[in-house]
Design a protein around this motif. Structure first.
Motif, PDB file in Angstrom:
ATOM      1  N   ILE A   1      53.728   0.648 -65.798  1.00 43.61           N
ATOM      2  CA  ILE A   1      54.147   0.061 -66.601  1.00 43.61           C
ATOM      3  C   ILE A   1      52.896   1.090 -67.737  1.00 43.61           C
ATOM      4  N   THR A   2      53.925   2.503 -68.779  1.00 42.63           N
ATOM      5  CA  THR A   2      52.100   2.965 -69.258  1.00 42.63           C
ATOM      6  C   THR A   2      52.820   2.259 -70.371  1.00 42.63           C
ATOM      7  N   THR A   3      51.540   1.960 -71.399  1.00 41.82           N
ATOM      8  CA  THR A   3      50.984   1.254 -72.635  1.00 41.82           C
ATOM      9  C   THR A   3      50.242   1.907 -72.996  1.00 41.82           C
ATOM     10  N   ILE A   4      50.551   2.371 -74.741  1.00 42.36           N
ATOM     11  CA  ILE A   4      49.684   2.832 -75.916  1.00 42.36           C
ATOM     12  C   ILE A   4      49.308   1.370 -76.803  1.00 42.36           C
ATOM     13  N   PHE A   5      48.189   1.529 -76.631  1.00 42.14           N
ATOM     14  CA  PHE A   5      47.141   0.645 -77.745  1.00 42.14           C
ATOM     15  C   PHE A   5      46.718   1.288 -78.933  1.00 42.14           C
ATOM     16  N   GLY A   6      47.285   0.840 -80.077  1.00 42.12           N
ATOM     17  CA  GLY A   6      46.370   1.217 -81.215  1.00 42.12           C
ATOM     18  C   GLY A   6      44.758   0.100 -80.876  1.00 42.12           C
ATOM     19  N   SER A   7      43.925   1.422 -81.960  1.00 42.34           N
ATOM     20  CA  SER A   7      42.957   0.996 -82.009  1.00 42.34           C
ATOM     21  C   SER A   7      42.545  -0.154 -82.938  1.00 42.34           C
ATOM     22  N   ASP A   8      42.778  -0.089 -83.671  1.00 39.60           N
ATOM     23  CA  ASP A   8      43.429  -1.300 -84.214  1.00 39.60           C
ATOM     24  C   ASP A   8      44.211  -2.689 -83.970  1.00 39.60           C
TER      25      ASP A   8
ATOM     26  N   LEU B   1      48.068  -7.040 -71.223  1.00 37.08           N
ATOM     27  CA  LEU B   1      49.462  -7.092 -70.944  1.00 37.08           C
ATOM     28  C   LEU B   1      50.250  -8.285 -70.373  1.00 37.08           C
ATOM     29  N   LEU B   2      51.265  -8.920 -71.352  1.00 37.20           N
ATOM     30  CA  LEU B   2      52.387 -10.099 -70.782  1.00 37.20           C
ATOM     31  C   LEU B   2      53.200  -9.859 -70.470  1.00 37.20           C
ATOM     32  N   ARG B   3      53.523  -9.622 -68.561  1.00 35.05           N
ATOM     33  CA  ARG B   3      54.949  -9.593 -68.743  1.00 35.05           C
ATOM     34  C   ARG B   3      55.832 -10.871 -67.636  1.00 35.05           C
TER      35      ARG B   3
ATOM     36  N   ILE C   1      53.226 -13.229 -66.581  1.00 35.99           N
ATOM     37  CA  ILE C   1      51.648 -12.370 -65.786  1.00 35.99           C
ATOM     38  C   ILE C   1      51.242 -12.335 -67.078  1.00 35.99           C
ATOM     39  N   LYS C   2      49.919 -12.821 -67.113  1.00 38.19           N
ATOM     40  CA  LYS C   2      49.113 -12.836 -68.342  1.00 38.19           C
ATOM     41  C   LYS C   2      47.613 -11.270 -67.711  1.00 38.19           C
ATOM     42  N   ILE C   3      47.706 -10.470 -67.833  1.00 37.96           N
ATOM     43  CA  ILE C   3      47.021  -9.588 -67.452  1.00 37.96           C
ATOM     44  C   ILE C   3      45.990  -8.796 -68.546  1.00 37.96           C
ATOM     45  N   GLY C   4      44.520  -9.626 -68.122  1.00 35.22           N
ATOM     46  CA  GLY C   4      43.540  -8.919 -69.240  1.00 35.22           C
ATOM     47  C   GLY C   4      42.531 -10.085 -69.473  1.00 35.22           C
ATOM     48  N   ASP C   5      41.190  -9.538 -69.713  1.00 38.57           N
ATOM     49  CA  ASP C   5      40.647 -10.588 -69.884  1.00 38.57           C
ATOM     50  C   ASP C   5      40.134 -10.560 -71.500  1.00 38.57           C
ATOM     51  N   ALA C   6      40.075 -11.614 -71.457  1.00 37.99           N
ATOM     52  CA  ALA C   6      39.888 -12.070 -73.097  1.00 37.99           C
ATOM     53  C   ALA C   6      38.501 -11.525 -73.722  1.00 37.99           C
TER      54      ALA C   6
ATOM     55  N   GLY D   1      43.826   2.918 -76.244  1.00 34.62           N
ATOM     56  CA  GLY D   1      44.695   4.046 -75.243  1.00 34.62           C
ATOM     57  C   GLY D   1      45.672   3.628 -74.259  1.00 34.62           C
ATOM     58  N   GLU D   2      45.917   4.775 -73.794  1.00 38.13           N
ATOM     59  CA  GLU D   2      46.594   4.499 -72.704  1.00 38.13           C
ATOM     60  C   GLU D   2      46.382   3.994 -71.340  1.00 38.13           C
ATOM     61  N   HIS D   3      47.340   3.678 -70.705  1.00 38.43           N
ATOM     62  CA  HIS D   3      47.031   2.776 -69.805  1.00 38.43           C
ATOM     63  C   HIS D   3      47.920   2.279 -68.966  1.00 38.43           C
ATOM     64  N   VAL D   4      47.794   2.242 -67.740  1.00 40.20           N
ATOM     65  CA  VAL D   4      48.917   1.616 -66.740  1.00 40.20           C
ATOM     66  C   VAL D   4      49.156   1.034 -66.067  1.00 40.20           C
ATOM     67  N   TYR D   5      49.564  -0.063 -65.565  1.00 45.21           N
ATOM     68  CA  TYR D   5      49.586  -1.385 -65.355  1.00 45.21           C
ATOM     69  C   TYR D   5      50.013  -1.135 -63.859  1.00 45.21           C
ATOM     70  N   THR D   6      49.812  -1.518 -62.870  1.00 43.45           N
ATOM     71  CA  THR D   6      50.915  -1.811 -61.813  1.00 43.45           C
ATOM     72  C   THR D   6      51.236  -2.872 -61.205  1.00 43.45           C
TER      73      THR D   6
END
Length: 191
Positions: A66-73, A79-81, A125-130, A136-141
């Motif tokens: 899953i390719t994502t692009i997150f804004g700086s703000d 990601l929540l899958r 599936i809650k992905i990430g660290d609080a 920016g652009e990232h790929v979740y596998t």
């Protein structure tokens, strides 16, 4: 995009696959910079690529990129899958699939994730660290195994797989691809 396959001499004799994908993006007008579409929900998903391996025992291994692009703000931590895990059989009975998450990666590296049953229909599936904001652009596998995904009908065994799910909180997916890999000996009998 419906295909029926005959697999010999395995338990799985045929496969019906239907894909549900969300429609493409629709961007609102931006008075500031029309050269870059705005991130309506703080992020976008330009692509969602899935590989679904069907095994001889009718279990699946699913790998999603899953390719994502997150804004700086956006102030997003990941990601929540949401994976739909309940379907109705031909008699209208609710059948719950068993999903076992094997691995979750962010840009090829292991990442913190939590799984939970959101309700009777979905696995989250809650992905990430609080403590970390993603930009920016990232790929979740995400790789997971699935049991009980097959519907056994009179003359075929059917897999109806919702590739992306439907719970993306308003964020649409621009492009979806899915590759189905069948066990050796599979023969396409109808497409």
């Amino acid at each position: 995009m419906i295909s029926i396959f005959r697999i010999k001499p395995f338990i799985l004799t045929s496969l019906l696959l239907a894909f549900i994908a969300l429609p493409g993006f629709a961007f609102a007008e931006s008075p500031v910079d029309i050269s870059q579409p705005p991130l309506i929900y703080g992020f976008e998903i330009p692509s969602f690529d899935a590989e679904i391996k069907v095994h001889e025992d009718a279990s699946l291994t699913v790998t999603e990129h899953i390719t994502t692009i997150f804004g700086s703000d956006a102030f997003k931590h990941g990601l929540l899958r949401v994976i739909p895990v309940t379907y109705k059989d031909r008699y209208g009975n609710a059948v719950r699939m068993h999903v076992d998450v094997i691995s979750v990666l962010l840009d090829g590296q292991a990442v913190t994730f939590e799984e939970r049953k959101a309700n009777a229909r979905d696995l989250e599936i809650k992905i990430g660290d609080a403590d970390i904001i993603v930009t920016g652009e990232h790929v979740y596998t995400i790789e997971y195994e699935v049991e009980r995904a097959m519907l056994y009908l009179e003359d075929i065994d059917e897999l109806y797989w919702n590739v992306t799910g439907t719970d993306w909180g308003g964020v649409q997916i621009a492009e979806v691809t899915a590759l189905v890999v069948l066990p050796g000996g599979a023969e396409i009998v109808k497409q």
